[in-house]
Design a protein around this motif. Structure first.
Motif, PDB file in Angstrom:
ATOM      1  N   UNK A   1     -35.059  31.693  -4.809  1.00 51.49           N
ATOM      2  CA  UNK A   1     -36.416  31.205  -4.552  1.00 51.49           C
ATOM      3  C   UNK A   1     -37.318  31.615  -5.694  1.00 51.49           C
ATOM      4  N   UNK A   2     -38.088  30.696  -6.294  1.00 52.23           N
ATOM      5  CA  UNK A   2     -39.009  31.086  -7.344  1.00 52.23           C
ATOM      6  C   UNK A   2     -39.974  32.156  -6.862  1.00 52.23           C
ATOM      7  N   UNK A   3     -40.346  33.123  -7.717  1.00 53.00           N
ATOM      8  CA  UNK A   3     -41.161  34.253  -7.258  1.00 53.00           C
ATOM      9  C   UNK A   3     -42.532  33.853  -6.754  1.00 53.00           C
ATOM     10  N   UNK A   4     -43.044  32.664  -7.141  1.00 54.71           N
ATOM     11  CA  UNK A   4     -44.372  32.254  -6.710  1.00 54.71           C
ATOM     12  C   UNK A   4     -44.366  31.535  -5.372  1.00 54.71           C
ATOM     13  N   UNK A   5     -43.219  31.266  -4.787  1.00 60.21           N
ATOM     14  CA  UNK A   5     -43.151  30.524  -3.530  1.00 60.21           C
ATOM     15  C   UNK A   5     -42.509  31.374  -2.446  1.00 60.21           C
ATOM     16  N   UNK A   6     -43.337  31.896  -1.576  1.00 62.01           N
ATOM     17  CA  UNK A   6     -42.851  32.614  -0.412  1.00 62.01           C
ATOM     18  C   UNK A   6     -43.097  31.781   0.821  1.00 62.01           C
ATOM     19  N   UNK A   7     -43.960  32.280   1.706  1.00 61.02           N
ATOM     20  CA  UNK A   7     -44.362  31.537   2.893  1.00 61.02           C
ATOM     21  C   UNK A   7     -45.707  30.878   2.629  1.00 61.02           C
ATOM     22  N   UNK A   8     -45.847  29.619   3.051  1.00 62.54           N
ATOM     23  CA  UNK A   8     -47.068  28.864   2.818  1.00 62.54           C
ATOM     24  C   UNK A   8     -47.649  28.304   4.093  1.00 62.54           C
ATOM     25  N   UNK A   9     -48.771  27.612   3.934  1.00 65.85           N
ATOM     26  CA  UNK A   9     -49.474  27.004   5.063  1.00 65.85           C
ATOM     27  C   UNK A   9     -49.844  25.567   4.726  1.00 65.85           C
ATOM     28  N   UNK A  10     -49.931  24.739   5.771  1.00 67.08           N
ATOM     29  CA  UNK A  10     -50.513  23.426   5.602  1.00 67.08           C
ATOM     30  C   UNK A  10     -52.016  23.569   5.374  1.00 67.08           C
ATOM     31  N   UNK A  11     -52.541  22.867   4.382  1.00 65.87           N
ATOM     32  CA  UNK A  11     -53.953  23.001   4.014  1.00 65.87           C
ATOM     33  C   UNK A  11     -54.805  22.048   4.844  1.00 65.87           C
ATOM     34  N   UNK A  12     -55.743  22.592   5.596  1.00 59.17           N
ATOM     35  CA  UNK A  12     -56.651  21.800   6.425  1.00 59.17           C
ATOM     36  C   UNK A  12     -58.061  21.839   5.844  1.00 59.17           C
ATOM     37  N   UNK A  13     -58.815  20.738   5.942  1.00 55.66           N
ATOM     38  CA  UNK A  13     -60.155  20.712   5.341  1.00 55.66           C
ATOM     39  C   UNK A  13     -61.049  21.853   5.782  1.00 55.66           C
ATOM     40  N   UNK A  14     -60.950  22.254   7.060  1.00 56.37           N
ATOM     41  CA  UNK A  14     -61.817  23.331   7.541  1.00 56.37           C
ATOM     42  C   UNK A  14     -61.442  24.693   6.960  1.00 56.37           C
ATOM     43  N   UNK A  15     -60.296  24.743   6.273  1.00 56.46           N
ATOM     44  CA  UNK A  15     -59.845  26.012   5.708  1.00 56.46           C
ATOM     45  C   UNK A  15     -59.887  26.031   4.180  1.00 56.46           C
ATOM     46  N   UNK A  16     -60.500  25.033   3.555  1.00 59.64           N
ATOM     47  CA  UNK A  16     -60.501  24.986   2.093  1.00 59.64           C
ATOM     48  C   UNK A  16     -61.082  26.263   1.483  1.00 59.64           C
ATOM     49  N   UNK A  17     -62.230  26.707   1.981  1.00 57.89           N
ATOM     50  CA  UNK A  17     -62.876  27.879   1.391  1.00 57.89           C
ATOM     51  C   UNK A  17     -62.018  29.122   1.564  1.00 57.89           C
ATOM     52  N   UNK A  18     -61.440  29.290   2.759  1.00 57.98           N
ATOM     53  CA  UNK A  18     -60.602  30.461   3.011  1.00 57.98           C
ATOM     54  C   UNK A  18     -59.332  30.411   2.170  1.00 57.98           C
ATOM     55  N   UNK A  19     -58.760  29.214   2.016  1.00 58.46           N
ATOM     56  CA  UNK A  19     -57.555  29.083   1.199  1.00 58.46           C
ATOM     57  C   UNK A  19     -57.859  29.388  -0.258  1.00 58.46           C
ATOM     58  N   UNK A  20     -59.005  28.929  -0.730  1.00 60.13           N
ATOM     59  CA  UNK A  20     -59.383  29.173  -2.119  1.00 60.13           C
ATOM     60  C   UNK A  20     -59.569  30.661  -2.381  1.00 60.13           C
ATOM     61  N   UNK A  21     -60.092  31.373  -1.390  1.00 57.43           N
ATOM     62  CA  UNK A  21     -60.349  32.808  -1.553  1.00 57.43           C
ATOM     63  C   UNK A  21     -59.129  33.665  -1.261  1.00 57.43           C
ATOM     64  N   UNK A  22     -58.079  33.069  -0.711  1.00 56.57           N
ATOM     65  CA  UNK A  22     -56.908  33.846  -0.292  1.00 56.57           C
ATOM     66  C   UNK A  22     -56.214  34.482  -1.490  1.00 56.57           C
ATOM     67  N   UNK A  23     -55.832  35.740  -1.344  1.00 53.98           N
ATOM     68  CA  UNK A  23     -55.152  36.466  -2.421  1.00 53.98           C
ATOM     69  C   UNK A  23     -53.757  36.931  -2.015  1.00 53.98           C
ATOM     70  N   UNK A  24     -53.230  36.412  -0.908  1.00 54.07           N
ATOM     71  CA  UNK A  24     -51.902  36.833  -0.451  1.00 54.07           C
ATOM     72  C   UNK A  24     -50.848  36.487  -1.502  1.00 54.07           C
ATOM     73  N   UNK A  25     -49.959  37.414  -1.745  1.00 55.73           N
ATOM     74  CA  UNK A  25     -48.927  37.210  -2.751  1.00 55.73           C
ATOM     75  C   UNK A  25     -47.943  36.129  -2.285  1.00 55.73           C
ATOM     76  N   UNK A  26     -47.580  35.238  -3.196  1.00 62.13           N
ATOM     77  CA  UNK A  26     -46.552  34.212  -2.999  1.00 62.13           C
ATOM     78  C   UNK A  26     -46.948  33.109  -2.038  1.00 62.13           C
ATOM     79  N   UNK A  27     -48.220  33.040  -1.629  1.00 64.22           N
ATOM     80  CA  UNK A  27     -48.636  31.970  -0.722  1.00 64.22           C
ATOM     81  C   UNK A  27     -48.740  30.647  -1.486  1.00 64.22           C
TER      82      UNK A  27
END
Length: 277
Positions: A1-27
């Protein structure tokens, strides 16, 4: 598995700001590309911003690869434009059909797994990959009724598709659990029968119980991942090793923090099986 791809999430419009600010490793974040088939505007600007911080995956729902005609060229060209612009880590589609004679339907329909269907779908995947200039991953479907005209088992069908086209597999573990319940087969045996090296991505999602048909499960994506699906996922990762894994939620969308809790559960499973050098 490439080191930048761990567990991810489906991106929802109501979560754009939170996703942009997220600093979780490999997300990483996945979107349906059809929602971004536009020439400009805020949607593409938002996605540009997210892509500047995190890897993206494009998970298509409209190419109708199992139809009896090739994918609609305008849709393919729009998808190719997104691939060039955002350089996603993963691109995927479904083993299903969703369009007929120019009419698009809001569902992903099954088909008899015949040798003719295999050849047709292989041609459609090959065309898609040629236009995109890259391999895609094909997702196993959810099943709700038994079709009697299959000439191929599903695992054999998927394996042959990967052999003929060089595509990969997107293994949806919830789809496996739902289908095994509805059709009465062993979910772990199904996982064991798939070619491990071809699995490029994994999906996890919640399901619901149909209110009309006793015992029927529906791949509804509107609830947390079920304990039984988590158990299948842990079994799979122990068997094949870590793969990029998405937690899907398309209904009853909870706060971003709740999705991150589920994402952390998937990441913990992946971390337990990372080969450290």
């Amino acid at each position: 598995m490439p080191p930048t791809l761990g567990a991810g999430l489906g991106l929802k419009p109501e979560h754009y700001d939170a996703a942009l600010a997220c600093t979780a490793e490999a997300i990483w974040f996945e979107v349906h590309p059809e929602n971004y088939f536009v020439d400009g505007g805020p949607r593409l600007a938002w996605l540009d911003a997210i892509r500047g911080k995190h890897p993206l995956s494009l998970h298509g729902v409209s190419l109708s690869l199992a139809a009896d005609v090739p994918p609609e060229r305008r849709a393919l060209d729009s998808l190719a434009a997104l691939v060039r612009r955002f350089e996603p880590a993963l691109v995927s589609e479904h083993l299903a059909w969703s369009a007929w004679r120019g009419v698009y339907y809001p569902d992903l329909f099954p088909f008899p797994r015949t040798s003719d269907a295999l050849a047709r779908i292989a041609d459609n995947i090959a065309l898609t990959q040629d236009v995109l200039g890259r391999a895609i991953a094909i997702e196993n479907p959810s099943h709700y009724l038994r079709i009697e005209d299959h000439a191929w088992g599903e695992a054999d069908f998927l394996t042959e598709l990967t052999r003929r086209t060089g595509c990969g597999l997107l293994l949806d573990v919830n789809n496996v659990y739902v289908s095994a319940n509805n059709l009465g087969y062993d979910a772990r045996a199904y996982l064991d029968s798939l070619p491990a090296l071809a699995i490029m991505e994994i999906h996890l999602a919640g399901h619901s119980v149909d209110g009309e048909a006793a015992g029927l499960l529906v791949d509804s994506h509107d609830a947390p991942v079920a304990p039984e699906v988590w158990a299948l996922y842990a079994y799979l990762i122990a068997k094949i090793g870590p793969r990029p894994t998405l937690v899907e939620r398309d209904g009853n969308i909870p706060p971003f923090a709740s999705l991150m809790d589920e994402r952390a559960m998937a990441q913990a499973v992946l971390d337990r099986h990372v080969v450290r050098t």
